[in-house]
Design a protein around this motif. Structure first.
Motif, PDB file in Angstrom:
ATOM      1  N   PHE A  40       0.787  -1.233   0.000  1.00 28.75           N
ATOM      2  CA  PHE A  40       0.000   0.000   0.000  1.00 28.75           C
ATOM      3  C   PHE A  40       0.823   1.290   0.000  1.00 28.75           C
ATOM      4  O   PHE A  40       0.249   2.375  -0.134  1.00 28.75           O
ATOM      5  N   VAL A  41       2.150   1.209   0.166  1.00 29.72           N
ATOM      6  CA  VAL A  41       2.987   2.415   0.190  1.00 29.72           C
ATOM      7  C   VAL A  41       3.857   2.426  -1.063  1.00 29.72           C
ATOM      8  O   VAL A  41       4.649   1.505  -1.284  1.00 29.72           O
ATOM      9  N   ASP A  42       3.702   3.458  -1.864  1.00 23.92           N
ATOM     10  CA  ASP A  42       4.466   3.561  -3.111  1.00 23.92           C
ATOM     11  C   ASP A  42       5.965   3.637  -2.827  1.00 23.92           C
ATOM     12  O   ASP A  42       6.402   4.332  -1.892  1.00 23.92           O
ATOM     13  N   ASN A  43       6.745   2.914  -3.627  1.00 25.07           N
ATOM     14  CA  ASN A  43       8.211   2.935  -3.592  1.00 25.07           C
ATOM     15  C   ASN A  43       8.816   2.301  -2.339  1.00 25.07           C
ATOM     16  O   ASN A  43      10.038   2.370  -2.154  1.00 25.07           O
ATOM     17  N   PHE A  44       7.997   1.699  -1.489  1.00 28.90           N
ATOM     18  CA  PHE A  44       8.550   1.099  -0.281  1.00 28.90           C
ATOM     19  C   PHE A  44       9.400  -0.120  -0.613  1.00 28.90           C
ATOM     20  O   PHE A  44      10.469  -0.323  -0.023  1.00 28.90           O
ATOM     21  N   ALA A  45       8.950  -0.957  -1.525  1.00 24.97           N
ATOM     22  CA  ALA A  45       9.623  -2.218  -1.809  1.00 24.97           C
ATOM     23  C   ALA A  45      10.701  -2.107  -2.875  1.00 24.97           C
ATOM     24  O   ALA A  45      11.203  -3.130  -3.359  1.00 24.97           O
ATOM     25  N   THR A  46      11.094  -0.909  -3.239  1.00 22.48           N
ATOM     26  CA  THR A  46      12.137  -0.749  -4.253  1.00 22.48           C
ATOM     27  C   THR A  46      13.516  -1.018  -3.638  1.00 22.48           C
ATOM     28  O   THR A  46      13.705  -0.900  -2.416  1.00 22.48           O
ATOM     29  N   GLU A  47      14.473  -1.364  -4.485  1.00 23.41           N
ATOM     30  CA  GLU A  47      15.822  -1.643  -4.011  1.00 23.41           C
ATOM     31  C   GLU A  47      16.452  -0.395  -3.388  1.00 23.41           C
ATOM     32  O   GLU A  47      17.147  -0.480  -2.367  1.00 23.41           O
ATOM     33  N   ARG A  48      16.204   0.752  -3.999  1.00 20.22           N
ATOM     34  CA  ARG A  48      16.778   1.993  -3.477  1.00 20.22           C
ATOM     35  C   ARG A  48      16.250   2.288  -2.078  1.00 20.22           C
ATOM     36  O   ARG A  48      17.030   2.645  -1.178  1.00 20.22           O
ATOM     37  N   ASN A  49      14.947   2.130  -1.867  1.00 19.01           N
ATOM     38  CA  ASN A  49      14.383   2.409  -0.552  1.00 19.01           C
ATOM     39  C   ASN A  49      14.816   1.371   0.471  1.00 19.01           C
ATOM     40  O   ASN A  49      14.994   1.689   1.652  1.00 19.01           O
ATOM     41  N   THR A  50      14.965   0.131   0.034  1.00 13.84           N
ATOM     42  CA  THR A  50      15.432  -0.907   0.957  1.00 13.84           C
ATOM     43  C   THR A  50      16.818  -0.568   1.495  1.00 13.84           C
ATOM     44  O   THR A  50      17.083  -0.668   2.700  1.00 13.84           O
ATOM     45  N   GLY A  51      17.716  -0.159   0.598  1.00 17.94           N
ATOM     46  CA  GLY A  51      19.046   0.246   1.035  1.00 17.94           C
ATOM     47  C   GLY A  51      18.998   1.447   1.954  1.00 17.94           C
ATOM     48  O   GLY A  51      19.711   1.513   2.967  1.00 17.94           O
ATOM     49  N   GLY A 171      25.662  -7.657  -6.544  1.00 15.46           N
ATOM     50  CA  GLY A 171      24.594  -8.624  -6.791  1.00 15.46           C
ATOM     51  C   GLY A 171      23.413  -8.491  -5.860  1.00 15.46           C
ATOM     52  O   GLY A 171      22.372  -9.111  -6.075  1.00 15.46           O
ATOM     53  N   VAL A 172      23.559  -7.676  -4.796  1.00 16.88           N
ATOM     54  CA  VAL A 172      22.448  -7.451  -3.852  1.00 16.88           C
ATOM     55  C   VAL A 172      22.305  -5.942  -3.681  1.00 16.88           C
ATOM     56  O   VAL A 172      22.783  -5.372  -2.680  1.00 16.88           O
ATOM     57  N   PRO A 173      21.661  -5.237  -4.608  1.00 22.05           N
ATOM     58  CA  PRO A 173      21.622  -3.771  -4.597  1.00 22.05           C
ATOM     59  C   PRO A 173      21.018  -3.169  -3.333  1.00 22.05           C
ATOM     60  O   PRO A 173      21.374  -2.047  -2.959  1.00 22.05           O
ATOM     61  N   GLY A 174      20.124  -3.877  -2.672  1.00 24.07           N
ATOM     62  CA  GLY A 174      19.474  -3.306  -1.487  1.00 24.07           C
ATOM     63  C   GLY A 174      20.187  -3.590  -0.183  1.00 24.07           C
ATOM     64  O   GLY A 174      19.662  -3.267   0.884  1.00 24.07           O
ATOM     65  N   LEU A 175      21.396  -4.168  -0.237  1.00 20.51           N
ATOM     66  CA  LEU A 175      22.117  -4.540   0.988  1.00 20.51           C
ATOM     67  C   LEU A 175      23.475  -3.839   1.035  1.00 20.51           C
ATOM     68  O   LEU A 175      24.430  -4.284   0.408  1.00 20.51           O
ATOM     69  N   PRO A 176      23.592  -2.757   1.795  1.00 19.71           N
ATOM     70  CA  PRO A 176      24.885  -2.076   1.933  1.00 19.71           C
ATOM     71  C   PRO A 176      25.886  -2.944   2.704  1.00 19.71           C
ATOM     72  O   PRO A 176      25.504  -3.730   3.579  1.00 19.71           O
ATOM     73  N   TRP A 177      27.168  -2.777   2.383  1.00 18.90           N
ATOM     74  CA  TRP A 177      28.215  -3.497   3.097  1.00 18.90           C
ATOM     75  C   TRP A 177      28.167  -3.207   4.594  1.00 18.90           C
ATOM     76  O   TRP A 177      28.414  -4.090   5.417  1.00 18.90           O
ATOM     77  N   ARG A 292       8.652   3.952  10.513  1.00 14.29           N
ATOM     78  CA  ARG A 292       9.048   5.336  10.260  1.00 14.29           C
ATOM     79  C   ARG A 292       9.251   5.584   8.769  1.00 14.29           C
ATOM     80  O   ARG A 292       8.845   6.614   8.234  1.00 14.29           O
ATOM     81  N   ASN A 293       9.873   4.624   8.090  1.00 13.32           N
ATOM     82  CA  ASN A 293      10.116   4.784   6.661  1.00 13.32           C
ATOM     83  C   ASN A 293       8.808   4.832   5.880  1.00 13.32           C
ATOM     84  O   ASN A 293       8.637   5.673   4.991  1.00 13.32           O
ATOM     85  N   ALA A 294       7.875   3.951   6.219  1.00 16.41           N
ATOM     86  CA  ALA A 294       6.584   3.934   5.529  1.00 16.41           C
ATOM     87  C   ALA A 294       5.819   5.235   5.772  1.00 16.41           C
ATOM     88  O   ALA A 294       5.219   5.802   4.843  1.00 16.41           O
ATOM     89  N   LEU A 295       5.848   5.728   7.014  1.00 13.39           N
ATOM     90  CA  LEU A 295       5.139   6.977   7.316  1.00 13.39           C
ATOM     91  C   LEU A 295       5.782   8.167   6.604  1.00 13.39           C
ATOM     92  O   LEU A 295       5.095   9.082   6.162  1.00 13.39           O
ATOM     93  N   GLN A 296       7.112   8.153   6.479  1.00 18.37           N
ATOM     94  CA  GLN A 296       7.784   9.226   5.749  1.00 18.37           C
ATOM     95  C   GLN A 296       7.397   9.216   4.275  1.00 18.37           C
ATOM     96  O   GLN A 296       7.174  10.272   3.677  1.00 18.37           O
ATOM     97  N   LEU A 297       7.311   8.023   3.687  1.00 20.27           N
ATOM     98  CA  LEU A 297       6.909   7.926   2.283  1.00 20.27           C
ATOM     99  C   LEU A 297       5.467   8.393   2.085  1.00 20.27           C
ATOM    100  O   LEU A 297       5.103   8.853   1.005  1.00 20.27           O
ATOM    101  N   LEU A 298       4.661   8.287   3.136  1.00 17.58           N
ATOM    102  CA  LEU A 298       3.272   8.753   3.070  1.00 17.58           C
ATOM    103  C   LEU A 298       3.154  10.253   3.357  1.00 17.58           C
ATOM    104  O   LEU A 298       2.050  10.800   3.342  1.00 17.58           O
TER     105      LEU A 298
END
Length: 356
Positions: A40-51, A171-177, A292-298
């Motif tokens: 239900f939250v736009d852009n939440f499940a993107t690789e960029r937002n995950t990182g 190979g895992v764009p959403g996982l920072p070192w 917090r991330n979901a509420l910020q995106l909203l």
């Protein structure tokens, strides 16, 4: 009689029991939050937002690890965010003075170890309550950060270090070192807490410090090193924060200690000590960060986010006590039926084998 709880099988059994009682709700809430936010939250499940989400909770997760051990022993450290700020300010001053960043990093860690050790001395040797001590040092260390930097901001850190903190695993764009390193550190803390003699002693201290002392546990020494470790790790979080955002400020991470404590308590660690797991705490960190991330995106304001954090902190303290009282009521025997007045007039039957 041997103590089977100290064997590997006993450790696994205790961990499963703890997860089933206290950590299962937060793990379930985390799963529901992630699924609902992804739907239900736009852009939440993107690789960029995950990182971005994982990096946003990295410092909190780092400080929550030693905080978990401290709270399990029945103590608390509210100076972690101020230690982070002091470390960041120290790094800024050293960088301005031309000190190589590698040297500045080690000096920041030494400062964190020193201020954590000061907390430990005040709590263990002076016998002062950790709540009062760390409220005082929270203000002291934040004030020292302002003495070093004032209202200035120090930036222009080496781009290789700044980008290195944000780089993701190939190979895992959403996982920072950085997050991967913290996850490995969490595994080490989990092994220390759940599969070592030291970890067992921390639970013993939290349940009954006097009994643990009679059993041979060096209670004061153990607590001292826990506070020192908390200062060291918080200083490391300050270095991480500085490089992640590319700037040093004295007001950095203001109020972040509430999020750390909320994550620890939400993860199933009892504020009274003696109960808790690293798995639950990491789930609490991710749950708070995801909300917090979901509420910020909203588009929800930061003031509302602070209210949400406060409500979660209160709920994480009240809910376990309410659940314990409910379980106690269920286990308590029901009221005995009132005696029937007519029973007094009935003849008493003779025992078997005797004449009436």
């Amino acid at each position: 009689m041997p103590d089977h709880t100290r064997t590997p099988a006993g450790t696994v059994s205790r961990l499963r029991s703890a997860l089933s009682l206290r950590e299962a709700p937060v793990l379930g809430a985390l799963l529901v939050t992630l699924v609902c936010a992804a739907m239900f939250v736009d852009n939440f499940a993107t690789e960029r937002n995950t990182g971005f989400l994982l990096l946003s909770v990295a410092a909190i997760a780092l400080m929550a690890l030693p905080m978990t051990l401290i709270v399990i022993t029945g103590e608390i450290d509210l100076s972690v965010a101020s230690t982070l700020a002091l470390s960041s300010a120290t790094m800024g001053v050293l960088w301005e003075a031309g000190v190589p960043i590698e040297t500045a990093l080690w000096i920041c860690l030494a400062v964190g170890l020193a201020v954590g050790a000061l907390n430990g001395v005040l709590v263990t040797l002076c016998g002062l309550p950790s709540l009062a001590v760390t409220i005082g040092t929270m203000a002291l260390y934040r004030g020292l950060a302002y003495v070093l930097l004032g209202d200035r901001a120090v930036a222009s850190y080496p781009q290789t270090w700044v980008s290195g903190v944000r780089d993701t695993v190939p190979g895992v764009p959403g996982l920072p070192w950085t997050v991967l390193a913290i996850a490995l550190l969490a595994v080490l803390f989990a092994v220390l807490l759940h599969a070592s003699v030291l970890g067992r002693s921390l639970y013993d201290i939290g349940n009954n410090a006097e009994a643990a002392r009679f059993a041979g546990v060096r209670v004061r020494w153990t607590k001292f090193w826990l506070f020192a470790a908390s200062g060291l790790v918080s200083a490391g979080a300050g270095v991480l924060w500085t490089l992640q955002y590319g700037t040093s400020r004295a007001d950095t991470a203001f109020g972040l200690e509430l999020q750390v404590v909320a994550a620890v308590l939400l993860g199933g660690v009892s504020i009274f000590g003696g109960v808790g797991t690293v798995v639950g705490v990491m789930a609490g960190v991710l749950l708070l960060g995801s909300l917090r991330n979901a509420l910020q995106l909203l588009g929800i304001s930061s003031d509302v986010l602070q209210v949400v954090t406060g409500l979660i902190l209160i709920a994480s303290v009240v809910a376990p006590s309410a659940a314990a009282r409910l379980r106690a009521r269920r286990k308590a025997p029901g009221p005995r039926p009132a005696p029937d007045p007519d029973d007094r007039n009935r003849p008493v039957a003779a025992p078997s084998g005797e004449e009436s």
